[in-house]
Structures are given as C-alpha cells and as structure tokens.
Design an enzyme around this catalytic site. Sequence first.
Site, PDB file in Angstrom:
ATOM      1  N   GLU A 256       1.093  -0.965   0.138  1.00  9.98           N
ATOM      2  CA  GLU A 256      -0.016  -0.054   0.374  1.00  9.98           C
ATOM      3  C   GLU A 256       0.677   1.363   0.104  1.00  9.98           C
ATOM      4  O   GLU A 256       0.503   2.356  -0.776  1.00  9.98           O
ATOM      5  CB  GLU A 256      -0.893   0.176   0.723  1.00  9.98           C
ATOM      6  CG  GLU A 256      -2.405   0.732   1.218  1.00  9.98           C
ATOM      7  CD  GLU A 256      -2.576   1.514   2.121  1.00  9.98           C
ATOM      8  OE1 GLU A 256      -3.515   1.408   2.712  1.00  9.98           O
ATOM      9  OE2 GLU A 256      -1.673   1.448   3.530  1.00  9.98           O
TER      10      GLU A 256
ATOM     11  N   ARG B 125      -6.223  11.901  12.733  1.00  6.95           N
ATOM     12  CA  ARG B 125      -7.409  11.980  12.558  1.00  6.95           C
ATOM     13  C   ARG B 125      -8.494  11.006  13.611  1.00  6.95           C
ATOM     14  O   ARG B 125      -8.614  10.736  14.790  1.00  6.95           O
ATOM     15  CB  ARG B 125      -7.888  12.999  11.452  1.00  6.95           C
ATOM     16  CG  ARG B 125      -8.555  12.282  10.556  1.00  6.95           C
ATOM     17  CD  ARG B 125      -9.503  12.832   9.689  1.00  6.95           C
ATOM     18  NE  ARG B 125     -10.195  12.391   8.830  1.00  6.95           N
ATOM     19  CZ  ARG B 125     -11.088  11.233   8.861  1.00  6.95           C
ATOM     20  NH1 ARG B 125     -11.715  11.184   9.861  1.00  6.95           N
ATOM     21  NH2 ARG B 125     -11.725  10.178   8.096  1.00  6.95           N
TER      22      ARG B 125
END
Length: 321
Positions: free
Chosen positions: A77, A223
């Site tokens: 990834e 976040r």
Amino acid sequence: METAVQSRPADIAAEDHFEWQYLDLMRRVWTRGHERSDRTGVGTRSVFGATMRFDLSGDAIPLLTTKRVYWKAAAREMLWFLTGETNIRPLVEQGVHIWTDWPLDAYRKATGEVIDRDAFEARIIADAEFAERWGDLGPVYGKQWVNWPVYEPVGEGLFRQRAQGINQIAELVESLKHNPGSRRHIFEGWNVAELDRMALPPCHKTYQFFVADGKLTGLLYQRSCDLALGVPFNIFSAALITRMLAQQCDLEPGELIWNGGDVHLYLNHQHLVETQLARSPSGAPKLAITRRPDSIFDYRIEDFEVRNYAPQAHIAAPVAV
C-alpha cells in the site's frame, strides 16, 4: 461499563516491550472510552488524544506480536501511495484487499447487484474499463502526496489545473538533504477542496520529520484511528516511510511518534479486543532494507525483509465501511 478484559500483570513495566503501550491504549479505550454513534452506524468506544513512541534504531520496527499484522500488504500500500495511483486495480492484482470495501459498497448501492468481494475484484482485474469506472477512489492519499493540485490563471476569472501538481514527497527529500534544520519537513493529505471526492478522507493525514544528531524521527498525526484494524498497519507504514527517507537522506532512523485524535474501537470488535488483551507481546521484529534505490519512488516490495517476527495468530474482525 462491563468488560471482560484483564489488567496487565503488575510486575510488567511499560518499557519491557514496545507493544505494551498499544495494548494499554486498547484497554483504556475499551474500558474507559466514551460510547458514541459514528458515520458507519456500528458505534464505537472512543478517547480523544493519545501518543505512542517507537524506537527505530537497530532496524527495530513496530510490528505487533499479539496478533499477526500482514506487513507486506501495508508495504505494498505504501509503495502504491508513492506512485500517486488512486485506483485499486494495482493493489488487487497483488492480492491486497484493504481498499476494496469502499468501491465495492459504492458499486452495490449504485447497481443493486449482489456481488461478493472476490467476484468484484476479479472483474476489476479482468476489465480495465470496469476498473476505471468502479475501482477509482478519488484523489486519496497518493494523489495528494505526489500530485497536490495547482491551478493557474488562463484568463480573467478562469483557471486550469496544471498537469503536474506539487510532489510533496520529492520536495521533502530535498528539504531533508539540504535544509535538515527546517521545521517544515511535512507532507499532508488533507486537501479540503477535494475531500468530498475521496472515497474516504485521509485518516493518517499529517506527517512531520525532525533531524537531530544525524537521526531522522518521524511524527504522524492521525485524525481517525481504528485501533483494532487500522492502527497496526498505520504505525508499521509510518515507520517504513521514515526508514526509507532516512536511507535516501543518509540519516540513521530515530523514533516514530504516533499521535491519535479520535482513537476508537468498534463495538463489534469485542472478540478481537478481549482475545488480544489476553495475550502478552514477545520478540523484537526487525526490518532490513536490502537495497538502496536511486530515489524514494523506486523501492520494490523485494527490498524489504522482516526478521525475527513470530506473531501470535491473526484475529479476524469486520471492517466498518
């Protein structure tokens, strides 16, 4: 709040193994977190604000040992991000499924077709037009990292997007090499103008780097933190790119500092949480980078070798989409 998780043995100190800080955070979230509704409808227990620090010296890498982390999928990834690609086709061709659920969900909702993941991925691989239509995720991570859009005026009140935007990663490498004392060693994924076009807004959004005493330390602000499924991948990936940058810039690895905003466990992850918290970490995984390519964009999966990694069994849990 009822819970079946056990406490950490009192005679084990936090510094005995890097993974205890992760397990302690998991225990804190599950036993003391606020129960909240969320976008997925599953529900979570959450805390706001957490930090973990991982020493990267001596080839150390923060791979969890209380369950198997499929590090090659995370590495593939990361390499995919660095290409700027936003379509899942190159990932599924490599057997990486971690991004498939979002376009699959969109396809099912749009067409009403009952199709499982394997069949959807087979069509993505076999049919380039289908992949282009249904496999694209919008301007997610890699697009922002290496091709942040720039617009230039072409007339009064008219603008057009440049073919090539800002390559934040290339600029970061140059900055680390030539201005190591800078406080601007940052790359960012949170492009507010394009969030609504992304399949998923960036969770691991801001990376900053610090050079001192010939060592490179990386800091990630995340976040939204799926502590059970996402964070084990995220801390490995952030450590990996810190190691790659250090090699490219002739620096030694320092630390990885992980800062989480909304740190949560999904309510349907109870089995995973209780199983994992009943285990104790062991071992000291190492990551060797066996080749130094010409640039940060030229690494291959074969360049990474994980050693001394003997994790306990994988723990399955559903992904909340």
